[in-house]
Structures are given as C-alpha cells and as structure tokens.
Design a protein around this motif. Structure first.
Motif, mmCIF file in Angstrom:
data_model
loop_
_atom_site.group_PDB
_atom_site.id
_atom_site.type_symbol
_atom_site.label_atom_id
_atom_site.label_comp_id
_atom_site.label_asym_id
_atom_site.label_seq_id
_atom_site.Cartn_x
_atom_site.Cartn_y
_atom_site.Cartn_z
ATOM 1 N N ARG A 47 0.843 -1.203 0.000
ATOM 2 C CA ARG A 47 0.000 0.000 0.000
ATOM 3 C C ARG A 47 0.878 1.253 0.000
ATOM 4 N NH1 ARG A 47 -3.846 -0.670 5.194
ATOM 5 N NH2 ARG A 47 -1.831 -1.038 6.184
ATOM 6 N N TYR B 170 -5.684 -0.540 -8.378
ATOM 7 C CA TYR B 170 -5.525 -0.161 -6.974
ATOM 8 C C TYR B 170 -6.862 0.286 -6.394
ATOM 9 C CZ TYR B 170 -0.471 -0.304 -7.564
ATOM 10 O OH TYR B 170 0.811 -0.719 -7.807
ATOM 11 N N ILE C 284 -5.180 6.102 1.118
ATOM 12 C CA ILE C 284 -4.448 4.851 0.935
ATOM 13 C C ILE C 284 -4.735 4.299 -0.457
ATOM 14 C CG2 ILE C 284 -4.173 2.467 1.754
ATOM 15 C CD1 ILE C 284 -5.132 3.492 4.525
ATOM 16 N N GLU D 195 -4.071 0.802 -2.358
ATOM 17 C CA GLU D 195 -3.616 -0.538 -2.012
ATOM 18 C C GLU D 195 -3.934 -1.556 -3.097
ATOM 19 O OE1 GLU D 195 -5.598 -2.070 1.474
ATOM 20 O OE2 GLU D 195 -7.163 -0.556 1.236
#
Length: 216
Positions: A99, A138, A168, A170
């Motif tokens: 991440r 992502y 974020i 990830e």
C-alpha cells in the motif's frame, strides 16, 4: 550487487498456519525462532534489496513480535517517504500486500492536504493520479468523513477527496510461485513505481518537501 532476498520459503506459510486463531503464549514462543528466520528475516532482506535498487527506499522498518496475536500472523514493514507518508508491506497466508499510505496525520498536515485538494491545479493533479491508480487495479481507501469538512461546500468538485482524513492506495500482490524467488523484489519495486506519483504528491503538498533538484 548480489541480492540478499531469495524468497519466502514454503515453510514460512507452515509457520503462519500454526499461528492462526488465538494461539497461546506458549505456542507463539515455540514458533518464535522459526518465524523470525522464515518470515521476518526475508522481509528485511527484501527491503534491503529494494533500498539497494533505489536510495529513496532506504528508510525502512520491519516490525518485530508484539503481544497481540495478529502481529504474529502478519509480517509488516514500512518504507518512510516523508512524515506519515509511507509504503506499507504485509506478508501473511494470502501472500504479499503493498500500500501507498498517508495516515495518522497531524492537524497541520490535514490542513495542507485540504488546501491542496481544494486548489484547482493541485487538486486536479491528485484526481488524475488517483484515477490512474484505479485503472491499474488499486483500491483507494482511507478514513473518510460522511461529508466535506467545514469551510468547503458540499458540492465541491473534489468533495470525495476532501472528506479523506487519510488516503491509501492498495493492491494485493498475492502469493504465486514468484514469492519464493528473487522476483518478489521486482514485483514490489514495480508497485512502488506505480505509487511514486501518489506518494510524491503527498510528500510535496502534505509535508511541503520538495525534491532536491526541484523548484524552491
């Protein structure tokens, strides 16, 4: 330079499997040496190799053993890009997960983030970076408020980003045969390259840290 990381051995998954559920302290201690050798040490070697490939990734930490059983079941590490802006790695029975994160912000960072997102030029740049990451598979997550913060209209064109108190990007890398080989280093490096525009935007606009050869 020869690589230190040779892959997580198959036995690493065996150790993690024995630590599933809520293992008693005696059970955890029984597997401590094997876990250190088979699970934690390979993470250190992988990040050492990543730092050798690119000095931007030299500042890293690999977590040790803690009381909570979760930390015995998941091996975590981070690479610090700037304050609270990091690459986060996790190895567990599902394989490797990477991440790009901005989290645990200080009030001044949060204020700078919101100002940058609200600005049409800088905000649109982040929108473009986020959309590019989504196109690569992502997931964009974080601590998200129900509505935009005070001082920003609810119909702001970037209200979705303004609601973030952390951001974020990830993507699970999984655990194919490559995870047992040096190819894992290249997988992580490729992910870091994907995340570089995202992490650079956050470093510049949340921490106000400019590249050494950039404008002052």
């Amino acid at each position: 330079m020869p690589r230190q990381f040779t892959g997580w051995p198959v036995e690493a998954f065996d150790v993690l499997l024995r630590l599933q559920g809520e293992p008693a302290r005696e059970q955890r201690e029984r597997h401590r040496k094997d876990r250190e050798h088979l699970v934690r040490r390979p993470m250190i070697a992988l990040l050492d190799d990543l730092a050798d490939l690119d000095s931007a990734y030299e500042d890293f930490s690999v977590w040790g053993f803690q009381k909570d059983h979760w930390w015995w079941q998941h091996q975590c590490g981070i690479v610090r890009m700037s304050r609270n802006v990091e690459v986060s790695l996790r190895f567990d029975l599902d394989g490797l997960h990477v991440r790009g994160v901005w989290w645990y912000p200080e009030p001044a960072q949060l204020a700078r983030f919101r100002a940058a997102v609200a600005d049409s030029g800088r905000g649109d740049e982040l929108v473009g970076v986020v959309e590019s990451l989504k196109a690569l598979g992502y997931e964009i997550t974080g601590d998200v408020m129900k509505r935009p913060p005070r001082g920003f209209p609810p119909d702001h064109p970037r209200s979705d980003l303004l609601r973030h108190r952390s951001l974020i990007a990830e993507r699970p890398l999984g655990g194919g045969n490559w995870i047992h080989t040096t190819a894992a280093v290249d997988r992580v490096r490729g992910t870091c390259e994907d995340l570089k525009p995202f992490l650079s935007w956050l470093t510049l606009h949340v921490n106000d840290v400019r590249p050494a050869d950039g404008p002052r």
